[in-house]
Design a protein around this motif. Sequence first.
Motif, short mmCIF file in Angstrom:
data_model
loop_
_atom_site.label_atom_id
_atom_site.label_comp_id
_atom_site.label_asym_id
_atom_site.label_seq_id
_atom_site.Cartn_x
_atom_site.Cartn_y
_atom_site.Cartn_z
N VAL A 1 -64.89 -56.91 70.49
CA VAL A 1 -64.40 -57.27 71.91
C VAL A 1 -65.29 -58.08 72.72
CG1 VAL A 1 -63.82 -56.38 74.13
CG2 VAL A 1 -62.95 -55.05 71.90
N ARG A 2 -66.67 -58.00 72.58
CA ARG A 2 -67.67 -58.56 73.13
C ARG A 2 -67.44 -60.25 72.84
NH1 ARG A 2 -71.53 -55.14 72.06
NH2 ARG A 2 -71.62 -53.50 73.56
N GLU A 3 -66.83 -60.62 71.50
CA GLU A 3 -67.01 -61.83 71.03
C GLU A 3 -65.99 -62.61 71.83
OE1 GLU A 3 -66.07 -61.97 66.80
OE2 GLU A 3 -67.81 -60.56 66.36
N PHE A 4 -64.81 -62.14 72.34
CA PHE A 4 -63.76 -62.54 73.17
C PHE A 4 -63.92 -62.52 74.66
CE2 PHE A 4 -62.19 -61.33 69.10
CZ PHE A 4 -61.72 -62.43 68.45
N ASP B 1 -67.95 -57.44 82.79
CA ASP B 1 -68.15 -55.95 82.71
C ASP B 1 -66.58 -55.59 82.98
OD1 ASP B 1 -68.33 -53.46 83.00
OD2 ASP B 1 -70.26 -53.63 84.19
N LEU B 2 -66.06 -55.11 81.80
CA LEU B 2 -64.67 -54.60 81.77
C LEU B 2 -64.51 -53.13 82.58
CD1 LEU B 2 -63.61 -55.16 77.92
CD2 LEU B 2 -63.09 -56.52 79.95
N ALA B 3 -65.58 -52.48 82.43
CA ALA B 3 -65.60 -51.10 83.41
C ALA B 3 -65.41 -51.39 84.82
CB ALA B 3 -66.79 -50.33 83.11
N ASP B 4 -66.21 -52.50 85.26
CA ASP B 4 -66.24 -52.83 86.73
C ASP B 4 -64.54 -53.40 87.07
OD1 ASP B 4 -68.62 -51.95 87.25
OD2 ASP B 4 -69.51 -54.11 87.34
N ALA C 1 -62.01 -51.97 89.72
CA ALA C 1 -61.33 -52.78 90.86
C ALA C 1 -59.82 -52.95 90.79
CB ALA C 1 -61.83 -54.09 90.58
N ASP C 2 -59.34 -53.00 89.59
CA ASP C 2 -57.80 -52.92 89.26
C ASP C 2 -57.30 -51.52 89.71
OD1 ASP C 2 -57.73 -55.46 88.20
OD2 ASP C 2 -57.63 -54.80 85.77
#
Length: 82
Positions: free
Chosen positions: A57-60, A66-69, A73-74
């Motif tokens: 996932v980090r490669e993309f 920061d996906l958690a942040d 927010a969403d």
Amino acid sequence: MSSQAVKIIDGGKLIIPAAFRRKLGIDTGDTVVIELGEDGLHVRSLSSAVRRAQEIVREFLPEGTDLADELIADRKIEAEHE
């Protein structure tokens, strides 16, 4: 790479030698992930499989994402619209 011949026992069970389990960091009752590849069956610990998935996932993702942040927010935006 180490190899060892083992037998498949009743019910299709495969006994992973103790030295291999120690090397993989798996113990009795742990969940493992198995993958069928072109060259055979691959066994890895669940934590190893999760780490690998995170690496993929980090490669993309753009640097500093920061996906958690973003998820938090969403969720806040969705809650405001309810």
